[in-house]
Design a protein around this motif. Sequence first.
Motif, PDB file in Angstrom:
ATOM      1  N   LYS A 113       7.412   5.520   4.063  1.00 22.88           N
ATOM      2  CA  LYS A 113       8.769   5.690   3.467  1.00 22.88           C
ATOM      3  C   LYS A 113       8.998   4.366   2.465  1.00 22.88           C
ATOM      4  O   LYS A 113       8.601   3.335   2.695  1.00 22.88           O
ATOM      5  CB  LYS A 113       9.807   5.236   4.507  1.00 22.88           C
ATOM      6  N   GLY A 114       9.530   5.025   1.238  1.00 22.47           N
ATOM      7  CA  GLY A 114       9.553   4.102   0.156  1.00 22.47           C
ATOM      8  C   GLY A 114       8.152   3.712  -0.655  1.00 22.47           C
ATOM      9  O   GLY A 114       8.143   2.879  -1.752  1.00 22.47           O
ATOM     10  N   SER A 115       6.845   4.341  -0.391  1.00 18.65           N
ATOM     11  CA  SER A 115       5.869   4.079  -1.024  1.00 18.65           C
ATOM     12  C   SER A 115       5.981   4.587  -2.365  1.00 18.65           C
ATOM     13  O   SER A 115       5.389   3.986  -3.290  1.00 18.65           O
ATOM     14  CB  SER A 115       4.848   4.651  -0.254  1.00 18.65           C
ATOM     15  N   GLU A 116       6.503   5.878  -2.701  1.00 18.94           N
ATOM     16  CA  GLU A 116       6.654   6.065  -3.956  1.00 18.94           C
ATOM     17  C   GLU A 116       7.371   5.194  -4.710  1.00 18.94           C
ATOM     18  O   GLU A 116       7.294   4.810  -6.030  1.00 18.94           O
ATOM     19  CB  GLU A 116       7.374   7.777  -4.029  1.00 18.94           C
ATOM     20  N   LEU A 117       8.576   4.844  -4.261  1.00 20.05           N
ATOM     21  CA  LEU A 117       9.309   3.642  -5.074  1.00 20.05           C
ATOM     22  C   LEU A 117       8.552   2.235  -5.299  1.00 20.05           C
ATOM     23  O   LEU A 117       8.603   2.081  -6.566  1.00 20.05           O
ATOM     24  CB  LEU A 117      10.506   3.369  -3.836  1.00 20.05           C
ATOM     25  N   LEU A 118       7.681   2.202  -4.295  1.00 18.28           N
ATOM     26  CA  LEU A 118       7.072   0.607  -4.521  1.00 18.28           C
ATOM     27  C   LEU A 118       5.890   1.051  -5.753  1.00 18.28           C
ATOM     28  O   LEU A 118       5.809   0.284  -6.560  1.00 18.28           O
ATOM     29  CB  LEU A 118       6.194   0.582  -3.314  1.00 18.28           C
ATOM     30  N   PHE A 119       5.352   2.452  -5.645  1.00 18.42           N
ATOM     31  CA  PHE A 119       4.431   2.557  -6.739  1.00 18.42           C
ATOM     32  C   PHE A 119       5.256   2.706  -8.030  1.00 18.42           C
ATOM     33  O   PHE A 119       4.774   2.066  -9.074  1.00 18.42           O
ATOM     34  CB  PHE A 119       3.882   4.024  -6.557  1.00 18.42           C
ATOM     35  N   GLY A 120       6.447   3.291  -8.103  1.00 23.11           N
ATOM     36  CA  GLY A 120       7.096   3.222  -9.303  1.00 23.11           C
ATOM     37  C   GLY A 120       7.383   1.656  -9.873  1.00 23.11           C
ATOM     38  O   GLY A 120       7.181   1.277 -10.884  1.00 23.11           O
ATOM     39  N   ALA A 121       7.729   0.832  -9.149  1.00 21.36           N
ATOM     40  CA  ALA A 121       8.285  -0.386  -9.318  1.00 21.36           C
ATOM     41  C   ALA A 121       6.612  -1.284  -9.603  1.00 21.36           C
ATOM     42  O   ALA A 121       6.812  -1.888 -10.631  1.00 21.36           O
ATOM     43  CB  ALA A 121       8.381  -0.998  -7.890  1.00 21.36           C
ATOM     44  N   LEU A 122       5.781  -0.814  -9.040  1.00 24.14           N
ATOM     45  CA  LEU A 122       4.407  -1.266  -9.747  1.00 24.14           C
ATOM     46  C   LEU A 122       3.888  -0.739 -10.900  1.00 24.14           C
ATOM     47  O   LEU A 122       3.777  -1.672 -11.868  1.00 24.14           O
ATOM     48  CB  LEU A 122       3.261  -0.981  -8.654  1.00 24.14           C
ATOM     49  N   LEU A 123       4.437   0.469 -11.275  1.00 24.40           N
ATOM     50  CA  LEU A 123       3.953   0.916 -12.501  1.00 24.40           C
ATOM     51  C   LEU A 123       4.953   0.187 -13.617  1.00 24.40           C
ATOM     52  O   LEU A 123       4.452  -0.105 -14.800  1.00 24.40           O
ATOM     53  CB  LEU A 123       4.426   2.535 -12.772  1.00 24.40           C
ATOM     54  N   PHE A 124       6.025  -0.375 -13.162  1.00 25.02           N
ATOM     55  CA  PHE A 124       6.915  -1.006 -14.027  1.00 25.02           C
ATOM     56  C   PHE A 124       6.240  -2.335 -14.639  1.00 25.02           C
ATOM     57  O   PHE A 124       6.311  -2.408 -15.798  1.00 25.02           O
ATOM     58  CB  PHE A 124       8.115  -1.300 -13.330  1.00 25.02           C
ATOM     59  N   GLY A 125       5.565  -2.748 -13.636  1.00 26.31           N
ATOM     60  CA  GLY A 125       4.768  -3.998 -14.040  1.00 26.31           C
ATOM     61  C   GLY A 125       3.830  -3.770 -15.202  1.00 26.31           C
ATOM     62  O   GLY A 125       3.619  -4.772 -15.972  1.00 26.31           O
ATOM     63  N   CYS A 126       3.461  -2.474 -15.518  1.00 32.86           N
ATOM     64  CA  CYS A 126       2.487  -2.211 -16.713  1.00 32.86           C
ATOM     65  C   CYS A 126       3.165  -2.400 -17.984  1.00 32.86           C
ATOM     66  O   CYS A 126       2.553  -2.513 -18.865  1.00 32.86           O
ATOM     67  CB  CYS A 126       1.953  -0.945 -16.504  1.00 32.86           C
TER      68      CYS A 126
END
Lengths: 289, 364
Positions: A113-126
């Motif tokens: 639950k929330g893994s897609e959100l986490l991935f989105g947040a990580l992408l933001f880091g790029c």
Amino acid sequence: MNINKIFHINLGRTLIYLVLISFAIIYLAPLYVMFSTSLKDIEEIRSGNLLALPNDPTLYAWGKAWSSACTGSECNGLAPFFWNSVKIVFPAVIISTIVGAFNGYVLSKWKFKGSELLFGALLFGCFIPFQVILLPMAILLSKLGLSNTVSGLVLVHVIYGVAFTTLFFRNYYVGIPTELVRAARLDGAGFIDIFRHIFLPLSTPIIVVTLIWQFTQIWNDFLFGVVYSGSGTQPITVALNNLVNTSIGGKEYNVDMAAAIIAALPTLIVYVFAGKYFVRGLTAGAVKG
Amino acid sequence: MGHIQLKNVCKSFGSTEVLKDIDLDIQDGELLILIGPSGCGKSTLMNLIAGLEDITSGQIVVAGSDVSDKSPKDRDIAMVFQSYALYPTMNVARNISFGLEMRKVPKDEQDETVNKVAELLQIDHLLDRKPGQLSGGQRQRVAMGRALARSPKAFLFDEPLSNLDAKLRVEMRTEIKKLHQRLGTTIVYVTHDQVEAMTLANRIAVLKDGIIQQLGTPYEIYNDPANHFVADFMGSPGMNFVECIVFEDKLVIHSGSQNYQLSVPCSDAINRSGLDSVLLGIRPEMLTDLKPHENNPYIHEVIFDVEVIEPMGGDTIAIGKWNDTEVQARLSPESGEIADKGFKLQVDTSKAIVFDPLTGQRVR
């Protein structure tokens, strides 16, 4: 008619080659100038023939750049900084690749639950510009007692690199069928077993891509290097800048050029030897696992 | 040993109920087929048995012990996937032995099992190859080999033949049946191919909208379907359904510009139901050429205006209309050649069944 046709094709080809060659010359000219200048002595440079081959090639400038040129107040050449860079790059590249591989594995095959959100947040880091995180990172490093240390720089590069390495691995692993994970779970394999026996052996192309990408990024980094390093822990890019800006007596262009080539050499070598894997890896991920 | 019981099993994804109160008792050594249209929940049910997904409520019991909360590896169940899911970097031998390796079986015992399984499935010459170097049928065998190697309590097959070409599918089907007869292990087999279901099953469970519509032997499912859906789903070409008016205890059909009154075995039930019109279900093989017969009240001679013929080789399907509804008859190839308007058809209603046209339930 037939002869004409062949002639026509040849003319077209010739034009294409001419254009390609002329662009190649334009792109390679600076490298040539750097290389030939680094082999000249200072007298020859002063005579002004920028494009001429060296009359009497000498490795004097290379030796000086490596071991005795002044970078600020110290005059030990680039060598100590080269090793600083090595000490920063290797752990940072390896750690960020391992973390990225695990992140990608989890985010693609063990969704929660929330893994897609986490991935989105990580992408933001790029997409966060380096400058934005300079100050908070400096505070963090000082709190951790890592200011002006090689470990501190490793940490900064790992944190900044994980966004990219995760993206690479996640997108690559998404292409690997999830049924493999299910089959392996039924076969009795656990989280780590599945990664080690099934995903890791499939990952060579994306590992190569990630290693090259991270190596180039971290080796060429200047901003983090200049901000977070102390006098003894500067990476080679910072030292190169100092070397070029320090002149005792006349400006030694040959030493500058040799130093610049030394600083660029590792990434150049990596590209020459692994470039084809880079391209292959990028497309392999796009097509199929 | 391989006795699987599902008790009131429910599964929902968010607010969508995929499986509703499934009760299923799969006997040891039985080959049970789960069949249904796509999205009926059959693959989900399989994943629940395997433990790849958690049940929302209910209980799953394998060989007497409740495994509802156990992870897949502790359920001792092997699965063959639709895509085979062979490990691409491992050779065939290691694909087969991987499950044993994970269960810390000694190496020489692993090798022995691999050889035994490979011999059984005739893939012993392929042991050093990678899955990428195998054909579809060979991959299928390896996938089965991987499941066999562990000698689990039960096998789950998730549409294992759907990626093979038609000819190979028939071959592998026979092979799976032989294998089952030989090993006698419980198999739960998911498919959407009703021919596969009929040929392989000891029992068939027909699923729709997460509910088991009917559970029975292939004979029962085919000849005594519980409702309109099951009757329609099983059989190829499918059962004919014609809405007919009830006249006294007979059904009226209009065919070839004439009206006929067909008597059916369930006429009492029709009378009891009080329906004015019903849905008649009759399989194409009951609509045939004229054949000699004893004096049988269920045999009728009907004029049939054939509109289209579809030769299948062994027999020919003739399509015409009863009560303005398309009806298929199964003729001999010879009659098929001459079938046209006004063709004389023999209709045997001894196996005809009748449904309530509104609810789709059987009238019996």
